[in-house]
Design a protein around this motif. Structure first.
Motif, PDB file in Angstrom:
ATOM      1  N   ALA A 370     109.744  50.635 -35.767  1.00 50.86           N
ATOM      2  CA  ALA A 370     109.074  50.975 -34.510  1.00 50.86           C
ATOM      3  C   ALA A 370     110.071  51.017 -33.357  1.00 50.86           C
ATOM      4  O   ALA A 370     110.003  51.893 -32.484  1.00 50.86           O
ATOM      5  N   LEU A 371     111.003  50.082 -33.346  1.00 48.03           N
ATOM      6  CA  LEU A 371     112.013  50.065 -32.286  1.00 48.03           C
ATOM      7  C   LEU A 371     112.885  51.310 -32.335  1.00 48.03           C
ATOM      8  O   LEU A 371     113.254  51.869 -31.293  1.00 48.03           O
ATOM      9  N   ARG A 372     113.223  51.767 -33.512  1.00 47.56           N
ATOM     10  CA  ARG A 372     114.027  52.985 -33.613  1.00 47.56           C
ATOM     11  C   ARG A 372     113.280  54.189 -33.047  1.00 47.56           C
ATOM     12  O   ARG A 372     113.888  55.127 -32.535  1.00 47.56           O
ATOM     13  N   THR A 373     111.953  54.141 -33.115  1.00 48.31           N
ATOM     14  CA  THR A 373     111.145  55.225 -32.537  1.00 48.31           C
ATOM     15  C   THR A 373     111.150  55.180 -31.017  1.00 48.31           C
ATOM     16  O   THR A 373     111.287  56.215 -30.352  1.00 48.31           O
ATOM     17  N   VAL A 374     110.981  53.987 -30.452  1.00 41.20           N
ATOM     18  CA  VAL A 374     110.794  53.898 -28.994  1.00 41.20           C
ATOM     19  C   VAL A 374     112.093  53.812 -28.217  1.00 41.20           C
ATOM     20  O   VAL A 374     112.129  54.165 -27.032  1.00 41.20           O
ATOM     21  N   LEU A 375     113.172  53.352 -28.856  1.00 41.10           N
ATOM     22  CA  LEU A 375     114.442  53.216 -28.136  1.00 41.10           C
ATOM     23  C   LEU A 375     115.242  54.515 -28.211  1.00 41.10           C
ATOM     24  O   LEU A 375     116.411  54.541 -28.583  1.00 41.10           O
ATOM     25  N   THR A 376     114.576  55.591 -27.821  1.00 34.40           N
ATOM     26  CA  THR A 376     115.199  56.905 -27.807  1.00 34.40           C
ATOM     27  C   THR A 376     115.039  57.515 -26.418  1.00 34.40           C
ATOM     28  O   THR A 376     114.083  57.202 -25.693  1.00 34.40           O
ATOM     29  N   PRO A 377     115.948  58.394 -26.029  1.00 33.53           N
ATOM     30  CA  PRO A 377     115.798  59.061 -24.732  1.00 33.53           C
ATOM     31  C   PRO A 377     114.486  59.833 -24.622  1.00 33.53           C
ATOM     32  O   PRO A 377     113.881  59.890 -23.546  1.00 33.53           O
ATOM     33  N   GLU A 378     114.040  60.415 -25.732  1.00 35.79           N
ATOM     34  CA  GLU A 378     112.815  61.213 -25.691  1.00 35.79           C
ATOM     35  C   GLU A 378     111.594  60.359 -25.334  1.00 35.79           C
ATOM     36  O   GLU A 378     110.749  60.769 -24.518  1.00 35.79           O
ATOM     37  N   THR A 379     111.479  59.172 -25.959  1.00 32.96           N
ATOM     38  CA  THR A 379     110.343  58.307 -25.659  1.00 32.96           C
ATOM     39  C   THR A 379     110.409  57.806 -24.228  1.00 32.96           C
ATOM     40  O   THR A 379     109.389  57.759 -23.526  1.00 32.96           O
ATOM     41  N   ARG A 380     111.589  57.437 -23.760  1.00 35.49           N
ATOM     42  CA  ARG A 380     111.710  56.964 -22.371  1.00 35.49           C
ATOM     43  C   ARG A 380     111.372  58.075 -21.392  1.00 35.49           C
ATOM     44  O   ARG A 380     110.709  57.837 -20.380  1.00 35.49           O
ATOM     45  N   GLU A 381     111.807  59.287 -21.673  1.00 31.24           N
ATOM     46  CA  GLU A 381     111.488  60.405 -20.779  1.00 31.24           C
ATOM     47  C   GLU A 381     109.981  60.658 -20.758  1.00 31.24           C
ATOM     48  O   GLU A 381     109.400  60.924 -19.686  1.00 31.24           O
ATOM     49  N   ARG A 382     109.352  60.580 -21.916  1.00 32.84           N
ATOM     50  CA  ARG A 382     107.905  60.786 -21.966  1.00 32.84           C
ATOM     51  C   ARG A 382     107.177  59.669 -21.231  1.00 32.84           C
ATOM     52  O   ARG A 382     106.210  59.918 -20.502  1.00 32.84           O
ATOM     53  N   ALA A 383     107.647  58.420 -21.398  1.00 33.79           N
ATOM     54  CA  ALA A 383     107.031  57.297 -20.695  1.00 33.79           C
ATOM     55  C   ALA A 383     107.162  57.462 -19.186  1.00 33.79           C
ATOM     56  O   ALA A 383     106.219  57.179 -18.426  1.00 33.79           O
ATOM     57  N   ALA A 384     108.318  57.939 -18.731  1.00 36.40           N
ATOM     58  CA  ALA A 384     108.513  58.158 -17.291  1.00 36.40           C
ATOM     59  C   ALA A 384     107.600  59.268 -16.786  1.00 36.40           C
ATOM     60  O   ALA A 384     107.056  59.179 -15.667  1.00 36.40           O
ATOM     61  N   ALA A 385     107.419  60.309 -17.592  1.00 42.38           N
ATOM     62  CA  ALA A 385     106.557  61.417 -17.175  1.00 42.38           C
ATOM     63  C   ALA A 385     105.110  60.972 -17.040  1.00 42.38           C
ATOM     64  O   ALA A 385     104.408  61.345 -16.080  1.00 42.38           O
ATOM     65  N   VAL A 386     104.617  60.177 -18.001  1.00 42.09           N
ATOM     66  CA  VAL A 386     103.242  59.679 -17.918  1.00 42.09           C
ATOM     67  C   VAL A 386     103.096  58.730 -16.740  1.00 42.09           C
ATOM     68  O   VAL A 386     102.091  58.769 -16.006  1.00 42.09           O
ATOM     69  N   ALA A 387     104.078  57.869 -16.518  1.00 46.94           N
ATOM     70  CA  ALA A 387     104.020  56.929 -15.393  1.00 46.94           C
ATOM     71  C   ALA A 387     103.855  57.666 -14.075  1.00 46.94           C
ATOM     72  O   ALA A 387     103.138  57.204 -13.170  1.00 46.94           O
ATOM     73  N   ALA A 388     104.507  58.823 -13.946  1.00 43.76           N
ATOM     74  CA  ALA A 388     104.436  59.583 -12.700  1.00 43.76           C
ATOM     75  C   ALA A 388     103.050  60.147 -12.433  1.00 43.76           C
ATOM     76  O   ALA A 388     102.726  60.493 -11.280  1.00 43.76           O
ATOM     77  N   THR A 389     102.204  60.250 -13.464  1.00 40.21           N
ATOM     78  CA  THR A 389     100.859  60.796 -13.281  1.00 40.21           C
ATOM     79  C   THR A 389      99.810  59.735 -12.984  1.00 40.21           C
ATOM     80  O   THR A 389      98.689  60.073 -12.604  1.00 40.21           O
ATOM     81  N   MET A 390     100.159  58.463 -13.150  1.00 42.14           N
ATOM     82  CA  MET A 390      99.165  57.401 -13.060  1.00 42.14           C
ATOM     83  C   MET A 390      98.835  57.064 -11.608  1.00 42.14           C
ATOM     84  O   MET A 390      99.729  56.891 -10.776  1.00 42.14           O
ATOM     85  N   ARG A 391      97.549  56.965 -11.336  1.00 42.63           N
ATOM     86  CA  ARG A 391      97.107  56.619  -9.984  1.00 42.63           C
ATOM     87  C   ARG A 391      97.195  55.122  -9.756  1.00 42.63           C
ATOM     88  O   ARG A 391      97.038  54.335 -10.683  1.00 42.63           O
ATOM     89  N   THR A 392      97.436  54.761  -8.519  1.00 43.21           N
ATOM     90  CA  THR A 392      97.541  53.347  -8.163  1.00 43.21           C
ATOM     91  C   THR A 392      96.479  52.926  -7.152  1.00 43.21           C
ATOM     92  O   THR A 392      96.504  51.793  -6.672  1.00 43.21           O
ATOM     93  N   ASP A 393      95.557  53.827  -6.831  1.00 48.25           N
ATOM     94  CA  ASP A 393      94.579  53.546  -5.768  1.00 48.25           C
ATOM     95  C   ASP A 393      93.193  53.218  -6.313  1.00 48.25           C
ATOM     96  O   ASP A 393      92.201  53.304  -5.581  1.00 48.25           O
ATOM     97  N   GLY A 394      93.096  52.828  -7.585  1.00 47.94           N
ATOM     98  CA  GLY A 394      91.783  52.588  -8.171  1.00 47.94           C
ATOM     99  C   GLY A 394      90.979  51.511  -7.465  1.00 47.94           C
ATOM    100  O   GLY A 394      89.764  51.652  -7.273  1.00 47.94           O
ATOM    101  N   ALA A 395      91.644  50.414  -7.064  1.00 46.22           N
ATOM    102  CA  ALA A 395      90.928  49.339  -6.372  1.00 46.22           C
ATOM    103  C   ALA A 395      90.419  49.815  -5.016  1.00 46.22           C
ATOM    104  O   ALA A 395      89.329  49.423  -4.578  1.00 46.22           O
ATOM    105  N   THR A 396      91.181  50.666  -4.355  1.00 45.01           N
ATOM    106  CA  THR A 396      90.742  51.224  -3.072  1.00 45.01           C
ATOM    107  C   THR A 396      89.532  52.128  -3.266  1.00 45.01           C
ATOM    108  O   THR A 396      88.553  52.054  -2.511  1.00 45.01           O
ATOM    109  N   VAL A 397      89.593  52.987  -4.294  1.00 45.43           N
ATOM    110  CA  VAL A 397      88.466  53.876  -4.590  1.00 45.43           C
ATOM    111  C   VAL A 397      87.211  53.058  -4.872  1.00 45.43           C
ATOM    112  O   VAL A 397      86.125  53.338  -4.342  1.00 45.43           O
ATOM    113  N   ALA A 398      87.344  52.012  -5.694  1.00 41.66           N
ATOM    114  CA  ALA A 398      86.192  51.191  -6.059  1.00 41.66           C
ATOM    115  C   ALA A 398      85.656  50.422  -4.854  1.00 41.66           C
ATOM    116  O   ALA A 398      84.435  50.299  -4.674  1.00 41.66           O
TER     117      ALA A 398
END
Length: 415
Positions: A370-398
């Motif tokens: 599993a570590l060999r899968t995640v410790l790759t540039p591709e996985t880190r780039e994908r994780a960074a891309a998803v992080a950029a889409t995540m909203r942080t204002d949910g508590a404000t909306v609620a």
């Protein structure tokens, strides 16, 4: 507006309520949080200055034994929590305008709100356990105890009806006994009564898509994130600065569920990848396998700051930890143990931001793979891309939605 937020469960059940409480207070509401009296929750609420109303036994006393809680334990805990909610909330919510509940099946909260004539809202942090015509109920450890469904049963509607019967078996007698004592009629489906037709979903849309996952009319707010400005301990900072980013390993409140020998197994697998180890003690009391200086142990710490500085996060798949790692853009390996955790593991794998470990007990070989899968540039780039889409204002909306909803209900009707 005066609000009481009620929950019982682990850190992932409590901290989102604290986040909402903080935002409500900033908007001028008078708010309290009703939660289990574990020391870490007392400290958390004291840190942000929100009053705690203790509810029921500590979570640690229930889950931190030498074995996972059994079905018999659940049968004892369920009526205890129902009684605690009727007793505690009836007094705490007497002058409130709204009761919002989440965490472990909050049977009793809606009933107190009904008796007091105030608004009730049910909020969840994932869709696991919500009835659906497309998916059967979960069957992993940590799901509802009771009479199992017949072997080979494939009718999804029947399986969900049997799930409702198991909830009734846990909570029905206690709930209806307390309802009768305050002059309310019985309910015949505790699960649907608690969930309502329109529950709120406090989860990220990418991590937890809701389309087709439930028949209920969900109100999406986004995750309720409590900002954490605490600095990392000086010793931890020094460790992080003294080499390449380490791999974090933690299983949170999974004391009795933590995989056997997971500290040693994780350490060997991480070292095999040429990485240092950051071991979170957690309720399982994880300890280093030896005295080498490439392994550092942490207690309760600011994960928002820490996860931005690690190579990967190995964890149990709680909603809170999964969301924290995803927001930080950290690749993750989820080793699911109970309840909703397999759901989060699957989502992490499907999104390409990490790996889902197959089985509850990793070996050096399986974790290394599993570590060999995640410790790759591709996985880190994908994780960074998803992080950029995540909203942080949910508590404000609620918070705004809750204030608007209660304000409309309190407004006098024109003659």
């Amino acid at each position: 507006m005066r609000a009481l937020l009620s929950t019982w469960g682990s850190r992932g059940d409590v901290e989102p309520m604290v986040a909402l409480a903080v935002r409500l207070r900033e908007f001028g509401a008078d708010v309290q949080v009703c939660a289990p009296p574990d020391e870490e929750f007392v400290t958390l609420l004291a840190r942000v200055g929100v009053p705690l109303v203790p509810l029921g036994p500590t979570v640690r006393s229930v889950v931190a034994g030498t074995r996972p809680p059994s079905g018999e334990d659940a049968l004892r805990l369920a009526p205890e929590l129902v009684a605690a909610r009727f007793d505690t909330l009836a007094a705490a919510a007497e002058v409130c305008d709204v009761l919002l509940a989440g965490g472990l099946m909050p049977a009793g909260v809606r009933d107190v709100a009904e008796k007091l004539g105030i608004r009730y809202v049910y909020a969840c942090f994932h869709t696991f356990g919500l009835p659906s015509r497309h998916f059967p109920p979960g069957t992993r450890p940590g799901t509802r105890p009771g009479t199992p469904s017949p072997q080979g049963e494939a009718d999804i509607r029947a399986l969900w009806e049997q799930d409702a019967q198991r909830v009734n078996g846990l909570y029905g007698e206690a709930l209806n006994g307390h309802r009768a004592a305050i002059g309310l009629p019985p309910v015949d489906n505790v699960r649907d009564h608690v969930f309502t037709d329109r529950p709120w979903l406090a989860a990220d849309a990418a991590l937890c898509p809701s389309e087709g996952l439930t028949d209920l009319d969900l109100v999406r707010t986004g995750p309720w994130i409590l900002p954490d400005e605490r600095p990392l301990p000086a010793e931890l900072e020094a460790f992080l600065d003294d080499g390449a980013p380490p791999v974090y390993v933690g299983f949170g409140s999974m004391a009795a569920h933590a995989p056997k020998d997971v500290a040693r197994v994780s350490t060997e697998a991480i070292r095999a990848q040429g990485r240092r180890v950051l071991l979170a003690r957690g309720w399982a009391g994880l300890a280093p396998a030896d005295g080498r200086d490439d392994c550092f142990v942490v207690g309760e710490v600011n994960q928002q700051a820490l996860f931005r500085r690690v190579a990967a996060v190995v964890h149990h798949g709680g909603a809170g930890t999964t969301t924290a790692a995803a927001r930080a853009g950290a690749p993750q390996i989820v080793v699911p143990q109970i309840a909703d955790q397999p759901f989060w593991a699957a989502r992490v794998a499907e999104l390409g931001i990490g790996a889902a470990h197959e089985g509850r007990t990793p070996t050096v070989e399986s974790l290394s793979a599993a570590l060999r899968t995640v410790l790759t540039p591709e996985t880190r780039e994908r994780a960074a891309a998803v992080a950029a889409t995540m909203r942080t204002d949910g508590a404000t909306v609620a918070a705004k939605l809750l204030l608007e909803t209660v304000s409309q209900e309190m407004s006098p009707v024109p003659a």
